[in-house]
Scaffold this active site. Structure first.
Site, short mmCIF file in Angstrom:
data_model
loop_
_atom_site.label_atom_id
_atom_site.label_comp_id
_atom_site.label_asym_id
_atom_site.label_seq_id
_atom_site.Cartn_x
_atom_site.Cartn_y
_atom_site.Cartn_z
N ARG A 108 0.88 -1.18 0.00
CA ARG A 108 0.00 0.00 0.00
C ARG A 108 0.91 1.22 0.00
O ARG A 108 1.70 1.41 0.91
CB ARG A 108 -0.91 0.00 1.23
CG ARG A 108 -1.60 1.33 1.44
CD ARG A 108 -2.68 1.31 2.47
NE ARG A 108 -3.86 0.61 2.01
CZ ARG A 108 -5.06 0.69 2.60
NH1 ARG A 108 -5.22 1.44 3.67
NH2 ARG A 108 -6.08 0.02 2.12
N HIS A 135 -7.68 0.84 -6.15
CA HIS A 135 -7.88 0.02 -4.95
C HIS A 135 -8.56 -1.30 -5.38
O HIS A 135 -9.73 -1.54 -5.07
CB HIS A 135 -8.71 0.79 -3.92
CG HIS A 135 -8.64 0.23 -2.53
ND1 HIS A 135 -7.82 -0.85 -2.20
CD2 HIS A 135 -9.27 0.59 -1.38
CE1 HIS A 135 -7.97 -1.10 -0.92
NE2 HIS A 135 -8.84 -0.25 -0.39
N GLN A 138 -10.24 -3.99 -2.89
CA GLN A 138 -11.52 -3.52 -2.36
C GLN A 138 -12.61 -3.72 -3.41
O GLN A 138 -13.72 -4.19 -3.11
CB GLN A 138 -11.41 -2.03 -1.99
CG GLN A 138 -12.72 -1.41 -1.55
CD GLN A 138 -13.13 -1.78 -0.14
OE1 GLN A 138 -12.35 -1.62 0.79
NE2 GLN A 138 -14.35 -2.29 0.03
N ASP A 230 -17.31 7.29 -0.91
CA ASP A 230 -16.00 7.17 -0.25
C ASP A 230 -15.67 8.56 0.32
O ASP A 230 -16.33 9.55 -0.02
CB ASP A 230 -14.94 6.70 -1.28
CG ASP A 230 -13.58 6.44 -0.67
OD1 ASP A 230 -13.47 6.34 0.57
OD2 ASP A 230 -12.59 6.33 -1.44
N CYS A 270 -16.42 1.92 1.23
CA CYS A 270 -15.26 1.05 1.48
C CYS A 270 -14.74 1.19 2.91
O CYS A 270 -14.03 0.31 3.38
CB CYS A 270 -14.16 1.36 0.47
SG CYS A 270 -13.61 3.08 0.51
N ARG A 298 -13.85 -8.41 2.46
CA ARG A 298 -12.43 -8.21 2.16
C ARG A 298 -11.67 -9.49 2.50
O ARG A 298 -10.82 -9.95 1.75
CB ARG A 298 -11.82 -7.05 2.99
CG ARG A 298 -12.45 -5.68 2.80
CD ARG A 298 -12.25 -5.10 1.42
NE ARG A 298 -10.87 -4.93 1.01
CZ ARG A 298 -10.05 -3.95 1.41
NH1 ARG A 298 -10.45 -3.04 2.26
NH2 ARG A 298 -8.80 -3.88 0.96
#
Ligand code: CP
Ligand code: NVA
Length: 310
Positions: A108, A135, A138, A230, A270, A298
């Site tokens: 990340r 992402h 996700q 988001d 998310c 996830r």
């Protein structure tokens, strides 16, 4: 189909066919069902995943680490501050060294090109655990969640309201590949990147999906099956947070917007969420919110990625 995924990197959903994405979702469903029945699958016995984090994380870190353990392997959390990388050791060297120890690398970070460089020099699969551009892990878990709640993916109308960020980029690409209609409403000046829009439109043409860009939350919400949002300011944009709070007024999932969506529409985020900004407390905690199923998925989606790639 899953055989074609062995040894591959997971940097963006653009690199995977519709069939491969669906195969990962099916594997996630199978692993989830085993997990719920208490059946242990030691698919990754003796394998190690290095997990490099240059940004904060709750879900990605814990689900990958727990996922590795549940598959009989081990996740190794590595904060860049503690690695020599944090003191300037090149990514290319880090990739070649870690490849000699571990069976996969999750990262990340900020720039997508750092992840690409890591993958270029790595001998083992590299997984993108979020960059400023994408992402994808996700988005895969989100597709699983939509499938579970709606029973299909093709033809689903997903309306994203908020910032044209990494999250919407991955949803547009994934949704387009899977034949969904992805509608995106952002304030003027905060649209998704042009090249991602173009790419997603090309994928949508192939799949029969649709990509629609707008600056009206009301227009995109109309009749949607999924409402998604988001944060207004992503990690790394902390200094812009106050300006963005003004610019994004009206780009919130609230009761009024939810009423425009189709009956039985689900609400997704998310996480982490900023209640009172991109989503109200009432909607987040309301009956149409599936945000915690989404967070749970996830774990299952990541186990599928790990089992298929490593
Ligand atoms: N959604 C998500 O990636 O959460 P974390 O930042 O907690 O990993
Ligand atoms: N867009 C958000 C997603 C967090 C999971 C960020 O990059 O901070």
């Amino acid at each position: 189909m899953l055989q074609s995924l062995k040894g591959r990197d997971f940097l963006s959903l653009k690199d995977f066919t519709k069939e491969e994405i669906l195969a990962l979702i099916n594997l996630a469903i199978e692993l989830k069902s085993c997990h719920k029945q208490g059946i242990r699958k030691d698919i990754l016995a003796g394998k190690t995943l290095a997990m490099i984090f240059q940004k904060s994380s709750t879900r990605t870190r814990v689900s990958f680490e727990a996922g590795m353990f549940q598959l009989g392997g081990q996740g190794l959390f590595l904060n860049t501050q503690d690695l020599q990388m944090g003191r300037g050791e090149p990514i290319a060297d880090t990739a070649r060294v870690l490849s000699r120890y571990v069976d996969g690398i999750l990262i990340r970070t900020y720039e997508q090109k750092e992840v690409e460089e890591l993958a270029y020099y790595s001998q083992v699969p590299v997984i993108n655990g979020l960059t400023d551009l994408y992402h994808p892990t996700q988005a895969l878990a989100d597709m699983l969640t939509i499938y579970e709640h709606k029973g299909k993916l093709e033809g689903i109308i997903l309306a994203y309201i908020g910032d044209g960020n990494n999250m919407v980029h991955s949803l547009m690409i994934g949704g387009a590949k899977l034949g969904m209609e992805v509608r995106v409403a952002t304030p003027i000046g905060y649209e998704p990147k042009k090249e991602v829009i173009e790419m997603a439109k090309t994928f949508a043409e192939e799949s029969g999906g649709k990509i629609i860009l707008s600056n009206s939350p009301q227009d995109v919400a109309q009749g949607a099956d999924v409402l998604y949002t988001d944060v207004w300011a992503s990690m790394g944009q902390e200094k812009e947070a106050e300006i963005r709070k003004n610019k994004f007024q009206g780009f919130q999932i609230n009761d009024k917007i939810l009423k425009l969506a189709s009956e039985g529409a689900i609400v997704m985020h998310c996480l982490p969420a900023h209640r009172g900004e991109e989503i109200t407390h009432e909607v987040m905690e309301g009956p149409q919110s599936v945000v915690f199923d989404e967070a749970e998925n996830r774990l299952h989606a990541h186990k599928a990625i790990l089992a298929a790639l490593l």
